[in-house]
Scaffold this motif. Structure first.
Motif, PDB file in Angstrom:
ATOM      1  N   UNK A  35     -41.958  16.376 -44.177  1.00  0.00           N
ATOM      2  CA  UNK A  35     -41.197  16.255 -42.939  1.00  0.00           C
ATOM      3  C   UNK A  35     -39.868  15.598 -43.291  1.00  0.00           C
ATOM      4  N   UNK A  36     -38.771  16.241 -42.854  1.00  0.00           N
ATOM      5  CA  UNK A  36     -37.462  15.612 -43.032  1.00  0.00           C
ATOM      6  C   UNK A  36     -36.850  15.404 -41.654  1.00  0.00           C
ATOM      7  N   UNK A  85     -37.429  12.379 -46.275  1.00  0.00           N
ATOM      8  CA  UNK A  85     -35.987  12.243 -46.508  1.00  0.00           C
ATOM      9  C   UNK A  85     -35.239  12.508 -45.211  1.00  0.00           C
ATOM     10  N   UNK A  86     -34.008  12.002 -45.169  1.00  0.00           N
ATOM     11  CA  UNK A  86     -33.195  12.105 -43.947  1.00  0.00           C
ATOM     12  C   UNK A  86     -31.878  12.808 -44.275  1.00  0.00           C
ATOM     13  N   UNK A 115     -27.972   4.566 -46.757  1.00  0.00           N
ATOM     14  CA  UNK A 115     -29.420   4.816 -46.662  1.00  0.00           C
ATOM     15  C   UNK A 115     -30.096   4.428 -47.971  1.00  0.00           C
ATOM     16  N   UNK A 116     -29.469   4.791 -49.078  1.00  0.00           N
ATOM     17  CA  UNK A 116     -30.029   4.460 -50.399  1.00  0.00           C
ATOM     18  C   UNK A 116     -30.207   2.945 -50.521  1.00  0.00           C
ATOM     19  N   UNK A 126     -34.006   4.096 -48.055  1.00  0.00           N
ATOM     20  CA  UNK A 126     -34.299   5.367 -47.381  1.00  0.00           C
ATOM     21  C   UNK A 126     -33.726   6.489 -48.238  1.00  0.00           C
ATOM     22  N   UNK A 127     -34.371   7.640 -48.198  1.00  0.00           N
ATOM     23  CA  UNK A 127     -33.898   8.723 -49.065  1.00  0.00           C
ATOM     24  C   UNK A 127     -33.055   9.733 -48.288  1.00  0.00           C
TER      25      UNK A 127
END
Lengths: 296, 238
Positions: free
Chosen positions: A15-16, A43-44, A65-66, A70-71
């Motif tokens: 799920x992205x 991931x976003x 995000x990194x 968060x990816x």
């Protein structure tokens, strides 16, 4: 290796999610939206001047995000940069810890808020994927060797509901040959059509993540049908929304999204949920669709 | 064909200084066909300016079918046939494309020029009332792979490897009344039975061939094209 790459290569259904950078410099709201997705997505995606409207860059927001663990899926369009800038931004992304890059053509400037801007399109999306693959192999597209080499996981987009479908499939094949390792799609509302599309692209052996746009109202559906290429919301779904009282629309939105996800799940390798502001519904949709939580 | 449209008269008047004497020049070929600078429009422009108080030295237009971008003809027209008027004029107002403007500069030994038209594109004269653009003069023709239709020109994004996904019902995302260039290419390749061409990867353009200004030197049986990509000499009979 990015978590998205690991998940797709291990055959796990992914799920992205997606966030849109703001028109300004305050990232609180969009980072909050990203936090909402933390426990639910692998991931976003971070959009790149979406709809050709000037905003803060996807590179900066992806890097933030990194920093937060968060990816991001860093979106990069051909609209605003020539081949020097595109390749440079891909190198910058890797140096900032960004591992996934989604290579897109980009909406034409005439659709945005700087209609007099010069459209660049020095490379098209197929050529950009090829350039990015070449960087991963240690060279730039002019053939010069890099001193150090990125390892970007490259993605592309496809519009399964395009009419006619054949040119999209031909281009998808070219994107795959140019180095696309995953695809994310335009919003899907007709699972049967999507199944038909997926049957035709099975041979490409590349994971496809189906796009899910949370439908907020019948008016939104009609607007997309009239104005957004490759989106076709069937009358039955529009009717369902129309018959729903305003206060129950969020519930209905969850129901429709969940149903579409359940129906497309057997044919694809993941779903890409685009909440368009209704970010609070994402956890419920994931739960209702019985998708395995993506993290922890 | 270089398509041109006349600038608004107020814009042209804004270029002119008080008491500036002006000689109006038209083109008997492209601008005549666009009705932006043929003989009737050139004479009419001289009259319109005169009515607005501009000191008009005279006007001239190349013969029907003769382009203003041919230096020897323009030199003869302006410095011999219209010698008395052009000797005294302060400037030239050109009702033609940008090439014509520069030709007048060359013909008059660096005379002062004003543009009377906007040069909008190079196109095919489909009929007397319709000119449309099929070529962007990029210096590197790729229509062999696209059924003769140029994606650099017909696609709003000049994409070389297929449609962007923004088309709806065969119409482009920039304007729903405009055909998607790649839809036209797809339809044509399909009709020709050459759809396989669309699957071929097309390399990025060599933009150095598109660098301006470019020139072509034409010799006996050969021609040399010069751009930032270097000199390219080709034999015409080899």
């Amino acid at each position: 290796m990015s978590k998205l790459q690991q998940a797709l290569e291990s055959g796990r259904f992914v799920v992205t999610g997606e966030i849109g950078p703001p028109k300004g410099v305050d990232l609180d709201k969009c980072l909050h939206d990203a936090e909402m997705l933390r426990e639910h997505v692998t991931a976003i995606n971070v959009t790149d001047l979406q709809s050709a409207v000037l905003r803060i860059g996807s590179l900066a927001v992806s890097a933030r995000l990194v920093e937060r663990g968060l990816e991001p899926v860093y979106q990069l369009t051909c609209r605003d940069r020539n081949r020097l800038a595109l390749q440079s931004d891909l190198l910058s992304a890797w140096a900032l810890g960004i591992e996934n890059a989604l290579c897109l053509t980009g909406d034409h400037p005439i659709l945005g808020d700087h209609t007099e801007a010069k459209p660049v399109y020095d490379l098209d999306s197929v050529q950009l994927l090829k350039a990015a693959s070449t960087l991963n192999q240690g060279h730039d597209i002019a053939g010069h060797e890099l001193e150090s080499v990125p390892g970007l996981f490259l993605g592309a987009v496809v519009t399964p509901a395009a009419e006619p479908m054949e040119p999209q499939i031909i281009k998808m094949k070219k994107k795959t040959e140019a180095g696309a390792r995953f695809f994310q799609t335009q919003a899907i509302y007709e699972p049967e059509e999507f199944e038909h599309f997926m049957n035709q692209v099975q041979g490409f052996r590349v994971p496809v993540i189906a796009g899910i746009v949370i439908l907020k109202s019948a008016a939104m559906a009609r607007f997309m049908n009239a104005n957004v290429a490759g989106i076709s919301v069937p009358e039955s779904i529009i009717g369902e929304m129309e018959e729903t009282a305003k206060d129950d629309r969020k519930k209905k939105a969850v129901e429709i999204s969940t149903r579409v996800i359940r129906q497309v799940k057997p044919f694809c390798q993941g779903v890409h949920i685009m909440p368009l502001g209704w970010d609070d519904l994402v956890p419920e949709i994931i739960k209702e669709a019985e998708l395995i939580p993506q993290r922890r | 064909m270089h398509a041109t449209i006349q600038k608004p008269i107020d814009e042209i008047l804004g270029y002119l200084k008080p008491d500036e004497q002006v000689f109006v020049v038209g083109c008997g070929n492209c601008a005549a066909k666009c009705h932006s600078g043929g003989e009737p429009e050139t004479e009419e422009m001289a009259e319109r300016l005169r009515q607005r108080g501009v000191d008009i030295a005279g006007w001239a237009c190349t013969s029907s079918g003769v382009s203003l971008c041919k230096l020897s003809i323009v030199k003869k027209m302006l410095t011999e046939e219209h010698k008395s008027e052009t000797e005294q004029t302060d400037s030239f107002l050109i009702l033609a494309c940008g090439q014509g403007i520069h030709t007048v500069m060359d013909a008059t030994d660096g005379g002062m020029v004003h543009p009377g038209c906007d040069t909008i594109f190079g196109g095919e004269t489909v009929n007397d009332n319709f000119i449309t653009e099929y070529c962007s003069l990029c210096g590197e023709c790729i229509v062999e792979y696209t059924g003769g239709l140029c994606p650099v020109t017909l696609c709003a994004k000049s994409l070389l490897n297929g449609p962007c996904g923004g088309a709806k019902d065969g119409k482009c995302e920039v304007d729903r009344n405009r055909d998607c260039g790649w839809q036209l290419i797809y339809d044509r390749l399909r009709a020709l039975g050459h759809l396989g061409e669309m699957e071929k990867y097309v390399m990025p353009k060599n933009n150095s061939r598109w660098s301006r200004p470019r020139s072509l030197t034409i010799g006996e049986g050969e021609a040399t094209f010069k751009s930032l990509s270097g000199e390219r000499k080709v034999a015409s009979h080899a």
